[in-house]
Motif scaffolding. Sequence first.
Motif, mmCIF file in Angstrom:
data_model
loop_
_atom_site.group_PDB
_atom_site.id
_atom_site.type_symbol
_atom_site.label_atom_id
_atom_site.label_comp_id
_atom_site.label_asym_id
_atom_site.label_seq_id
_atom_site.Cartn_x
_atom_site.Cartn_y
_atom_site.Cartn_z
ATOM 1 N N ALA A 64 -5.175 3.014 -9.003
ATOM 2 C CA ALA A 64 -5.974 3.955 -9.796
ATOM 3 C C ALA A 64 -7.170 4.486 -9.019
ATOM 4 C CB ALA A 64 -6.436 3.269 -11.081
ATOM 5 N N LYS A 65 -7.717 3.665 -8.135
ATOM 6 C CA LYS A 65 -8.900 4.059 -7.371
ATOM 7 C C LYS A 65 -8.545 4.698 -6.027
ATOM 8 C CE LYS A 65 -11.693 2.406 -10.492
ATOM 9 N NZ LYS A 65 -12.463 3.318 -11.361
ATOM 10 N N GLY A 66 -7.245 4.812 -5.747
ATOM 11 C CA GLY A 66 -6.834 5.419 -4.484
ATOM 12 C C GLY A 66 -7.090 4.545 -3.274
ATOM 13 N N GLU A 67 -7.162 3.238 -3.486
ATOM 14 C CA GLU A 67 -7.430 2.298 -2.397
ATOM 15 C C GLU A 67 -6.108 1.649 -1.968
ATOM 16 O OE1 GLU A 67 -9.556 0.868 0.459
ATOM 17 O OE2 GLU A 67 -10.658 1.848 -1.183
ATOM 18 N N LYS A 68 -5.739 1.806 -0.719
ATOM 19 C CA LYS A 68 -4.486 1.222 -0.234
ATOM 20 C C LYS A 68 -4.680 -0.243 0.128
ATOM 21 C CE LYS A 68 -2.486 5.539 1.541
ATOM 22 N NZ LYS A 68 -1.908 6.221 2.730
ATOM 23 N N ILE A 69 -3.967 -1.118 -0.565
ATOM 24 C CA ILE A 69 -3.995 -2.548 -0.254
ATOM 25 C C ILE A 69 -2.565 -3.022 -0.034
ATOM 26 C CG2 ILE A 69 -6.136 -3.000 -1.513
ATOM 27 C CD1 ILE A 69 -4.460 -4.052 -3.827
ATOM 28 N N SER A 70 -2.400 -4.046 0.793
ATOM 29 C CA SER A 70 -1.067 -4.522 1.154
ATOM 30 C C SER A 70 -0.811 -5.964 0.742
ATOM 31 C CB SER A 70 -0.871 -4.392 2.678
ATOM 32 O OG SER A 70 -1.036 -3.068 3.113
ATOM 33 N N VAL A 71 -1.794 -6.825 0.932
ATOM 34 C CA VAL A 71 -1.584 -8.256 0.727
ATOM 35 C C VAL A 71 -1.346 -8.588 -0.742
ATOM 36 C CG1 VAL A 71 -2.651 -10.535 0.922
ATOM 37 C CG2 VAL A 71 -2.902 -8.883 2.780
ATOM 38 N N ILE A 72 -2.193 -8.078 -1.627
ATOM 39 C CA ILE A 72 -2.120 -8.474 -3.035
ATOM 40 C C ILE A 72 -0.802 -8.039 -3.694
ATOM 41 C CG2 ILE A 72 -3.194 -8.159 -5.299
ATOM 42 C CD1 ILE A 72 -5.914 -8.152 -3.834
ATOM 43 N N PRO A 73 -0.341 -6.792 -3.523
ATOM 44 C CA PRO A 73 0.960 -6.455 -4.118
ATOM 45 C C PRO A 73 2.111 -7.296 -3.566
ATOM 46 C CG PRO A 73 -0.245 -4.465 -3.532
ATOM 47 C CD PRO A 73 -0.989 -5.607 -2.920
ATOM 48 N N ALA A 74 1.997 -7.712 -2.314
ATOM 49 C CA ALA A 74 3.068 -8.503 -1.703
ATOM 50 C C ALA A 74 3.185 -9.902 -2.307
ATOM 51 C CB ALA A 74 2.839 -8.612 -0.192
ATOM 52 N N ILE A 75 2.116 -10.386 -2.951
ATOM 53 C CA ILE A 75 2.160 -11.717 -3.564
ATOM 54 C C ILE A 75 3.248 -11.774 -4.626
ATOM 55 C CG2 ILE A 75 0.884 -13.369 -4.994
ATOM 56 C CD1 ILE A 75 -1.700 -12.315 -3.673
ATOM 57 N N LYS A 76 3.257 -10.787 -5.504
ATOM 58 C CA LYS A 76 4.258 -10.783 -6.575
ATOM 59 C C LYS A 76 5.656 -10.572 -6.019
ATOM 60 C CE LYS A 76 5.224 -8.858 -11.145
ATOM 61 N NZ LYS A 76 6.660 -8.694 -10.919
ATOM 62 N N GLN A 77 5.780 -9.723 -5.022
ATOM 63 C CA GLN A 77 7.093 -9.495 -4.417
ATOM 64 C C GLN A 77 7.660 -10.799 -3.844
ATOM 65 O OE1 GLN A 77 6.453 -6.391 -1.511
ATOM 66 N NE2 GLN A 77 5.475 -5.042 -3.016
ATOM 67 N N SER A 78 6.821 -11.545 -3.151
ATOM 68 C CA SER A 78 7.263 -12.808 -2.559
ATOM 69 C C SER A 78 7.610 -13.829 -3.641
ATOM 70 C CB SER A 78 6.167 -13.364 -1.644
ATOM 71 O OG SER A 78 6.546 -14.624 -1.120
ATOM 72 N N ASN A 79 6.768 -13.912 -4.663
ATOM 73 C CA ASN A 79 7.020 -14.893 -5.719
ATOM 74 C C ASN A 79 8.281 -14.555 -6.510
ATOM 75 O OD1 ASN A 79 5.837 -17.301 -7.187
ATOM 76 N ND2 ASN A 79 6.053 -15.876 -8.884
ATOM 77 N N ASP A 80 8.490 -13.267 -6.772
ATOM 78 C CA ASP A 80 9.701 -12.858 -7.487
ATOM 79 C C ASP A 80 10.945 -13.252 -6.710
ATOM 80 O OD1 ASP A 80 8.205 -11.831 -9.533
ATOM 81 O OD2 ASP A 80 8.417 -9.724 -8.933
ATOM 82 N N LEU A 81 10.898 -13.121 -5.393
ATOM 83 C CA LEU A 81 12.019 -13.557 -4.564
ATOM 84 C C LEU A 81 12.216 -15.069 -4.661
ATOM 85 C CD1 LEU A 81 14.186 -13.059 -2.372
ATOM 86 C CD2 LEU A 81 12.371 -13.335 -0.657
ATOM 87 N N HIS A 82 11.122 -15.801 -4.631
ATOM 88 C CA HIS A 82 11.215 -17.266 -4.644
ATOM 89 C C HIS A 82 11.681 -17.796 -5.998
ATOM 90 C CE1 HIS A 82 10.503 -21.119 -2.782
ATOM 91 N NE2 HIS A 82 9.800 -21.528 -3.847
ATOM 92 N N ARG A 83 11.536 -17.015 -7.050
ATOM 93 C CA ARG A 83 11.998 -17.446 -8.370
ATOM 94 C C ARG A 83 13.494 -17.739 -8.371
ATOM 95 N NH1 ARG A 83 8.309 -16.308 -12.573
ATOM 96 N NH2 ARG A 83 9.973 -16.250 -14.113
ATOM 97 N N GLY A 84 14.217 -17.147 -7.448
ATOM 98 C CA GLY A 84 15.661 -17.374 -7.393
ATOM 99 C C GLY A 84 16.071 -18.531 -6.502
ATOM 100 N N TRP A 85 15.110 -19.332 -6.005
ATOM 101 C CA TRP A 85 15.435 -20.394 -5.050
ATOM 102 C C TRP A 85 16.428 -21.407 -5.618
ATOM 103 C CZ3 TRP A 85 15.089 -25.684 -5.156
ATOM 104 C CH2 TRP A 85 15.330 -26.343 -3.943
#
Length: 422
Positions: free
Chosen positions: A267-288
């Motif tokens: 919403a603020k037009g700020e590009k961030i990489s680490v924080i969105p990747a947290i959910k992506q990684s965890n969603d993948l690990h949910r299928g372990w």
Amino acid sequence: MNICVLGLWHLGSVTAACCAKHFHVVGLDFDAANIHQLNAGQAPLLEPGLNELISAGLTSKKLSFTTDPKTACAKADVLWLTYDTPVNDNDESDVELVLGNLRRALPCLPHGALVLISAQLPVGTCARLEKEFPQFHFACSPENLRLGKAIEAFEKADRVIVGIRDDTKKALLEQLFKPFAAQTIFMRTESAEMVKHALNSFLALSITFINEIARLCEHTGADAKEVSTGLKSEARIGPKAYLGPGGPFAGGTLARDVVTLSKLAEAKGEKISVIPAIKQSNDLHRGWAFRRLQSRLGNLRGKKIAVLGLTYTTNTDTLRRSAAVELCRQLLAAGATVSAFDPAVKTLPAALNSVSPAADISTALASADAAVICTEWPQFRQAGWPELAPLMRQPVFVDANRFLEKELKSIPGIEHLSVGRA
């Protein structure tokens, strides 16, 4: 001090019951069935000691519950907003539901009263409410709720974070938190709101980090538990770090703040990489667990899988956002037969009507091709595993956190599969 606690699910019922040991408290909720249950001394969900604490408050006449905002707010010095903010399947908060209920109560609150927000709401909420309701003071104190240990966490907090715009109500807040915390840290409201987002996101980052390391350990012969021990011995990290390899974080609490910060950046037009990747990684690990079963058993169609533990965590009976429930759905979709046992769950939701509910562990394990330890109930450690394991067709245990490692290691023929171990 007179306190109105608004929103009486887990956070609110704990807050109201604990505060009633020291102050006069009226619990307000617009769910009549919930209020009826609370007035009978019954909390809306399982939390050790909570029913007894509610009953004690009712008996002392320092605690009462109502659906009427006029009754609840008429003499209140503090209105404490304690809704467990609902999230959808994408971990997005339903902010307007919480604020809508707050707006129903505020017209009944005396001018100049303090509104204290502990419900998980986005940074900027206090500023938004200050503009809408200039006749009140607003403060933020991020909740520190811990399922199964909520009363202890509330009454014996290491510190309390409080965000407030000016010092007018500072003495009142100090009086409020004095019985519960050794230290109260004051800061501006936006900082306190951001603390909760940042804290949960950092904990989530720690969990996803060690689980990614753990999955690499599975391919290299390293043991992620030993790696975790090495990391925690580093003074710059510390022994209490969230670096225990195992299952994904679940329940929505951590994910909610990861999503909130990701959306804020967008919403603020700020590009961030680490924080969105947290959910992506965890969603993948949910299928372990599901992938581990596939790697060991191959095609799961026709295989019987015993799922031990269904609740989101121990010492609660809630199934919402439970990783075990998600696993059951995956197994059923793959054609497996699922038998499940949980000591706190008496009936299964309609979505799991194809799961066979077991009355005990032995029934769940009978002729099973594998067992998955999902919720780490102490009863599972106390079970007689030398007698139970032979009931299985194949003694394969998928135990992400190594919960039953000591109990199973001496039983011949056991296969014990866990996160981070080859």
